[in-house]
Design an enzyme around this catalytic site. Structure first.
Site, short mmCIF file in Angstrom:
data_model
loop_
_atom_site.label_atom_id
_atom_site.label_comp_id
_atom_site.label_asym_id
_atom_site.label_seq_id
_atom_site.Cartn_x
_atom_site.Cartn_y
_atom_site.Cartn_z
N SER A 38 1.75 -26.08 -23.98
CA SER A 38 0.90 -25.52 -22.92
C SER A 38 1.71 -24.58 -22.03
CB SER A 38 0.26 -26.63 -22.10
OG SER A 38 -0.56 -27.45 -22.89
N ASP A 39 2.91 -24.99 -21.68
CA ASP A 39 3.80 -24.12 -20.90
C ASP A 39 4.15 -22.86 -21.68
OD1 ASP A 39 4.04 -25.46 -18.49
OD2 ASP A 39 5.76 -26.63 -19.11
N LEU A 40 4.53 -23.03 -22.95
CA LEU A 40 5.01 -21.91 -23.74
C LEU A 40 3.89 -20.92 -24.06
CD1 LEU A 40 7.37 -23.89 -26.12
CD2 LEU A 40 8.04 -22.37 -24.25
N GLY A 55 3.31 -18.93 -20.97
CA GLY A 55 4.38 -17.94 -20.80
C GLY A 55 4.18 -16.74 -21.70
#
Length: 405
Positions: A175-177, A180
């Site tokens: 989810s973070d990647l 980003g």
């Protein structure tokens, strides 16, 4: 040759992973990333270990592998934006930057005079990107958002894991990647827009939005067919046979994408009659009768080694691949030939090199560059304040003595 984003500067007030992964991509493409960190503390991920980078004597440094993975090609500036002088220095740096990236909570920078509303009139060409868990609007906007929570809320965990098991997160913080990566796309698009119009703009990125957008076929299975997707382990929800199979000495992934590939597979597997069985001639039938099909395929797969199957299936162009460990793939000849492992000198490692996974971006005219290893906390504070803002040694020392930098 010059890098694609040479001449672009980013004021990076992000930490953890979604924001830093975005700015690492921009840095690999040549942008000057000024990573702004809290004096004496820095990015939380610096302490997210073990493991930590080893010093020359074999002892642990203070640099966690987690932090090192997302922070190369950046210069670290320590700056206390809770102080009036820190805020003034921040605005001066923002004034000579093209992009401002932050991942504070909604309105979290308002009290420091560094919100988009505070800056947009003074810096009309500034591209300001905010990354939060749920975005700047909606009933969940005030909530803190973390990758693990978003994986659950987004529906991703409901379709990940074995069919008879519980919900399962993905093994990396996707989810973070994902956020980003989308933030990078948005920033580059905003740069193109600014080239045409001389206008900056505000970018509102949310982890939940980004992860939801990656449901793709599973989300469309529900929207189009009314089918609520469920966990199927390694079995593809729409195409078959497409799953992991046991072999005599391990496992491999088999990918049958069309009827021709199924015929080829059945031929080399010694079961050509199965390809003519009306239950299995079309993909829809194979999916409806997958249990019966696997009762035929599984004992055949387990009778031969993984290596034998890979060679056999490659000859007839049927998709198959090993299920590697991280160690195996990072030492794979394909990875080596593509230059996907790099080594950089690092102050904390002494005479040892820091091994890293390279950028996957291959560009013929403007290749990616590795100018800086992940910085030590505040490593470039003097350099940035001296070279970009013209502060003297005495002025920087005074700021440091008062813990502003």
């Amino acid at each position: 040759m010059t890098a694609a984003l040479e001449g672009i500067r980013v004021f990076d007030l992000s930490r953890i992973l979604a924001g830093p992964s975005c700015t690492q991509i921009l840095g690999d493409l040549g942008a000057d990333i000024i990573k702004v960190e809290q004096p004496g503390r820095g990015d939380d991920t610096r302490k997210w270990g073990p493991p930590y980078l080893k010093k020359s004597d074999g002892s642990d440094s203070s640099e966690a592998a987690y932090y090192l993975g997302a922070n190369r090609n950046k210069r670290s500036l320590t700056l206390d934006i809770a102080t009036a002088e820190g805020q003034s220095l921040a605005r001066r740096l923002i004034g000579i930057s093209d992009i401002f990236l932050e991942n504070y909570k909604v309105d979290g920078l308002k009290k420091y005079g560094l919100s988009y509303k505070d800056l947009k009139d003074e810096f009309p060409q500034l591209i300001y990107c905010s990354i939060t868990g749920f975005g700047q609007t909606g009933p969940y906007a005030p909530r803190a958002g973390y990758d693990y929570l978003i994986q659950g809320m987004s529906g991703l965990m409901s379709v990940t894991g074995e069919a008879d098991g519980g919900p399962m997160k993905v093994g990396v913080p996707v989810s973070d990647l994902i956020t980003g990566m989308y933030a990078t796309v948005a920033i580059l698009s905003a740069l193109h827009h600014r080239t045409r119009t001389a206008e900056g703009q505000y970018i509102d990125m949310a982890l939940l939005d980004s992860q939801l957008s990656w449901l793709y076929n599973q989300g469309m299975n529900y929207l189009v067919g009314g089918l609520i997707p469920h966990r199927r382990g390694n079995i593809h929800p729409n195409v078959g046979p497409c799953q992991a199979y046991r072999t005599s000495n391990g496992n491999l992934n088999l990918m049958i994408g069309n009827n021709d590939q199924f015929l080829k597979f059945c031929t080399v597997a010694g079961i050509p009659e199965v390809a003519e069985d009306t239950r299995f001639t079309e993909n829809s039938g194979r999916m409806e009768n997958l249990i019966a099909l696997n009762e035929i395929i599984e004992p055949i797969m387990v009778a031969r080694t993984t290596e034998d199957w890979l060679v056999t299936l490659d000859k007839v162009k049927v998709g198959a691949a090993p299920i590697n460990t991280v160690e195996e793939i990072l030492n794979d000849p394909q990875v080596e030939s593509r230059g996907m492992r790099i080594a950089l000198p690092h102050e904390a490692a002494g005479d040892q090199l820091l091994k890293m996974i390279a950028s996957p971006i291959k560009m013929s005219k403007t290749p990616t560059e590795y100018r800086y290893p992940p910085p030590m906390l505040g490593q470039h504070t003097d350099e940035v304040l001296r070279d970009l803002l013209g502060l003297s040694h005495e002025q920087i020392k005074d700021l440091r003595d008062r813990q502003i930098v």
